[in-house]
Design a protein around this motif. Structure first.
Motif, PDB file in Angstrom:
ATOM      1  N   ARG A 139       0.832  -1.202   0.000  1.00  0.00           N
ATOM      2  CA  ARG A 139       0.000   0.000   0.000  1.00  0.00           C
ATOM      3  C   ARG A 139       0.870   1.256   0.000  1.00  0.00           C
ATOM      4  O   ARG A 139       0.595   2.212  -0.739  1.00  0.00           O
ATOM      5  N   ALA A 140       1.930   1.277   0.808  1.00  0.00           N
ATOM      6  CA  ALA A 140       2.840   2.424   0.843  1.00  0.00           C
ATOM      7  C   ALA A 140       3.547   2.608  -0.505  1.00  0.00           C
ATOM      8  O   ALA A 140       3.688   3.732  -0.996  1.00  0.00           O
ATOM      9  N   LEU A 141       3.986   1.503  -1.103  1.00  0.00           N
ATOM     10  CA  LEU A 141       4.610   1.578  -2.436  1.00  0.00           C
ATOM     11  C   LEU A 141       3.636   2.127  -3.463  1.00  0.00           C
ATOM     12  O   LEU A 141       3.993   2.954  -4.303  1.00  0.00           O
ATOM     13  N   ASN A 142       2.400   1.656  -3.399  1.00  0.00           N
ATOM     14  CA  ASN A 142       1.382   2.118  -4.335  1.00  0.00           C
ATOM     15  C   ASN A 142       1.172   3.627  -4.199  1.00  0.00           C
ATOM     16  O   ASN A 142       1.159   4.348  -5.195  1.00  0.00           O
ATOM     17  N   LEU A 143       1.009   4.110  -2.978  1.00  0.00           N
ATOM     18  CA  LEU A 143       0.787   5.537  -2.764  1.00  0.00           C
ATOM     19  C   LEU A 143       2.013   6.363  -3.144  1.00  0.00           C
ATOM     20  O   LEU A 143       1.883   7.506  -3.594  1.00  0.00           O
ATOM     21  N   SER A 144       3.214   5.791  -3.001  1.00  0.00           N
ATOM     22  CA  SER A 144       4.426   6.518  -3.399  1.00  0.00           C
ATOM     23  C   SER A 144       4.461   6.771  -4.902  1.00  0.00           C
ATOM     24  O   SER A 144       5.100   7.721  -5.361  1.00  0.00           O
ATOM     25  N   LEU A 145       3.751   5.939  -5.658  1.00  0.00           N
ATOM     26  CA  LEU A 145       3.704   6.143  -7.111  1.00  0.00           C
ATOM     27  C   LEU A 145       3.006   7.454  -7.479  1.00  0.00           C
ATOM     28  O   LEU A 145       3.240   7.998  -8.559  1.00  0.00           O
ATOM     29  N   LEU A 146       2.167   7.973  -6.593  1.00  0.00           N
ATOM     30  CA  LEU A 146       1.533   9.273  -6.843  1.00  0.00           C
ATOM     31  C   LEU A 146       2.569  10.397  -6.842  1.00  0.00           C
ATOM     32  O   LEU A 146       2.325  11.469  -7.391  1.00  0.00           O
TER      33      LEU A 146
ATOM     34  N   PRO B 282       4.629  11.474 -11.485  1.00  0.00           N
ATOM     35  CA  PRO B 282       4.844  12.839 -11.997  1.00  0.00           C
ATOM     36  C   PRO B 282       6.323  13.206 -12.130  1.00  0.00           C
ATOM     37  O   PRO B 282       6.708  13.893 -13.081  1.00  0.00           O
ATOM     38  N   LEU B 283       7.153  12.720 -11.210  1.00  0.00           N
ATOM     39  CA  LEU B 283       8.593  12.948 -11.327  1.00  0.00           C
ATOM     40  C   LEU B 283       9.135  12.294 -12.601  1.00  0.00           C
ATOM     41  O   LEU B 283       9.920  12.897 -13.344  1.00  0.00           O
ATOM     42  N   ALA B 284       8.684  11.084 -12.881  1.00  0.00           N
ATOM     43  CA  ALA B 284       9.134  10.367 -14.079  1.00  0.00           C
ATOM     44  C   ALA B 284       8.662  11.056 -15.356  1.00  0.00           C
ATOM     45  O   ALA B 284       9.348  11.004 -16.383  1.00  0.00           O
TER      46      ALA B 284
ATOM     47  N   PHE C 233      -2.905   9.429 -17.493  1.00  0.00           N
ATOM     48  CA  PHE C 233      -4.152   9.115 -16.788  1.00  0.00           C
ATOM     49  C   PHE C 233      -4.274   7.647 -16.379  1.00  0.00           C
ATOM     50  O   PHE C 233      -4.670   7.350 -15.251  1.00  0.00           O
ATOM     51  N   ALA C 234      -3.940   6.718 -17.259  1.00  0.00           N
ATOM     52  CA  ALA C 234      -4.089   5.287 -16.939  1.00  0.00           C
ATOM     53  C   ALA C 234      -3.261   4.889 -15.709  1.00  0.00           C
ATOM     54  O   ALA C 234      -3.801   4.229 -14.818  1.00  0.00           O
ATOM     55  N   PRO C 235      -1.992   5.294 -15.607  1.00  0.00           N
ATOM     56  CA  PRO C 235      -1.242   4.906 -14.406  1.00  0.00           C
ATOM     57  C   PRO C 235      -1.814   5.496 -13.110  1.00  0.00           C
ATOM     58  O   PRO C 235      -1.885   4.809 -12.096  1.00  0.00           O
ATOM     59  N   ILE C 236      -2.249   6.748 -13.153  1.00  0.00           N
ATOM     60  CA  ILE C 236      -2.788   7.377 -11.940  1.00  0.00           C
ATOM     61  C   ILE C 236      -4.136   6.769 -11.570  1.00  0.00           C
ATOM     62  O   ILE C 236      -4.400   6.497 -10.391  1.00  0.00           O
ATOM     63  N   ILE C 237      -4.975   6.514 -12.547  1.00  0.00           N
ATOM     64  CA  ILE C 237      -6.260   5.856 -12.282  1.00  0.00           C
ATOM     65  C   ILE C 237      -6.013   4.482 -11.666  1.00  0.00           C
ATOM     66  O   ILE C 237      -6.695   4.073 -10.717  1.00  0.00           O
TER      67      ILE C 237
ATOM     68  N   ALA D 237      -0.767   0.556 -19.283  1.00  0.00           N
ATOM     69  CA  ALA D 237       0.349   1.406 -18.879  1.00  0.00           C
ATOM     70  C   ALA D 237       1.677   0.848 -19.395  1.00  0.00           C
ATOM     71  O   ALA D 237       2.602   1.603 -19.652  1.00  0.00           O
ATOM     72  N   MET D 238       1.785  -0.460 -19.544  1.00  0.00           N
ATOM     73  CA  MET D 238       3.005  -1.068 -20.064  1.00  0.00           C
ATOM     74  C   MET D 238       3.247  -0.705 -21.520  1.00  0.00           C
ATOM     75  O   MET D 238       4.374  -0.769 -22.009  1.00  0.00           O
ATOM     76  N   ALA D 239       2.209  -0.311 -22.239  1.00  0.00           N
ATOM     77  CA  ALA D 239       2.350   0.035 -23.650  1.00  0.00           C
ATOM     78  C   ALA D 239       3.374   1.143 -23.852  1.00  0.00           C
ATOM     79  O   ALA D 239       4.098   1.150 -24.847  1.00  0.00           O
ATOM     80  N   ASP D 240       3.472   2.075 -22.912  1.00  0.00           N
ATOM     81  CA  ASP D 240       4.426   3.184 -23.030  1.00  0.00           C
ATOM     82  C   ASP D 240       5.853   2.677 -23.144  1.00  0.00           C
ATOM     83  O   ASP D 240       6.615   3.130 -23.998  1.00  0.00           O
ATOM     84  N   ILE D 241       6.212   1.772 -22.257  1.00  0.00           N
ATOM     85  CA  ILE D 241       7.579   1.272 -22.221  1.00  0.00           C
ATOM     86  C   ILE D 241       7.922   0.563 -23.532  1.00  0.00           C
ATOM     87  O   ILE D 241       9.004   0.755 -24.086  1.00  0.00           O
ATOM     88  N   PHE D 242       7.002  -0.224 -24.047  1.00  0.00           N
ATOM     89  CA  PHE D 242       7.259  -0.934 -25.293  1.00  0.00           C
ATOM     90  C   PHE D 242       7.392   0.038 -26.466  1.00  0.00           C
ATOM     91  O   PHE D 242       8.246  -0.147 -27.328  1.00  0.00           O
ATOM     92  N   LEU D 243       6.560   1.071 -26.507  1.00  0.00           N
ATOM     93  CA  LEU D 243       6.668   2.062 -27.577  1.00  0.00           C
ATOM     94  C   LEU D 243       8.002   2.788 -27.515  1.00  0.00           C
ATOM     95  O   LEU D 243       8.655   2.983 -28.545  1.00  0.00           O
ATOM     96  N   ILE D 244       8.419   3.193 -26.338  1.00  0.00           N
ATOM     97  CA  ILE D 244       9.702   3.880 -26.199  1.00  0.00           C
ATOM     98  C   ILE D 244      10.838   2.959 -26.634  1.00  0.00           C
ATOM     99  O   ILE D 244      11.758   3.388 -27.341  1.00  0.00           O
TER     100      ILE D 244
END
Length: 163
Positions: free
Chosen positions: A17-24, A28-30, A75-79, A107-114
């Motif tokens: 849960r703490a890891l999940n909330l840290s993604l907020l 945005p930093l990433a 939006f997809a990662p934050i949702i 959300a994984m689609a981004d990494i594959f496109l890059i």
């Protein structure tokens, strides 16, 4: 009689849960961190490209594609992070839990496109393209969110340990 979850499972759920909330904070930093450094020739300066600068540049040329990228990269990662938190806190209806898994895949689609863009640019040998630290941060965020969402899926008892 109340069933109290085992302390280890409770601890694991709190960490997830703490890891999940840290993604907020980390997503945005990433988005602002440099993903790539690109330049035409090694003698000239390299331009840093971030998710947000890429979206801005794309918005000027193709609004539809930029909108799709905004949805999948922002939006997809934050949702998904919010949906996972709702799962952990017990506020997400059980029938919506499979949607978290779908969002994780989107959300994984981004990494594959890059990765495809980097491979194409290096294969064409036009200019210079260097991977920057932001790509690793963004990849770590996406993979962390994927693991956490897998742990919170239907059938996982980890989310049941959080009260």
């Amino acid at each position: 009689m109340l069933h109290r979850p085992a302390p280890k499972r409770d601890f694991t759920a709190k960490i997830l849960r703490a890891l999940n909330l840290s993604l907020l904070i980390f997503f945005p930093l990433a988005w602002t961190a440099p993903l790539l450094r690109a330049g035409l020739l090694p003698l000239f300066g390299m331009t840093e490209i971030s998710v947000l600068s890429g979206i801005k540049s794309l918005w000027e040329t193709d609004i539809v594609l930029a909108s799709i990228v905004v949805f999948f990269a922002v939006f997809a990662p934050i949702i998904k992070v919010i949906a996972v938190e709702l799962t952990f806190s017990g506020y997400l209806p059980a029938k919506l839990k499979p949607a978290i898994f779908v969002l994780a895949r989107l959300a994984m689609a981004d990494i594959f496109l890059i990765a495809i863009y980097i491979t194409l640019a290096k294969g064409l040998r036009i200019g210079r393209l260097d991977v920057a630290w932001g790509l690793y941060l963004f990849t770590a965020c996406v993979l962390t969110a994927l693991v956490i969402s897998l742990c919170s899926r239907k059938g996982s008892t980890v989310a049941d340990g959080v009260e």
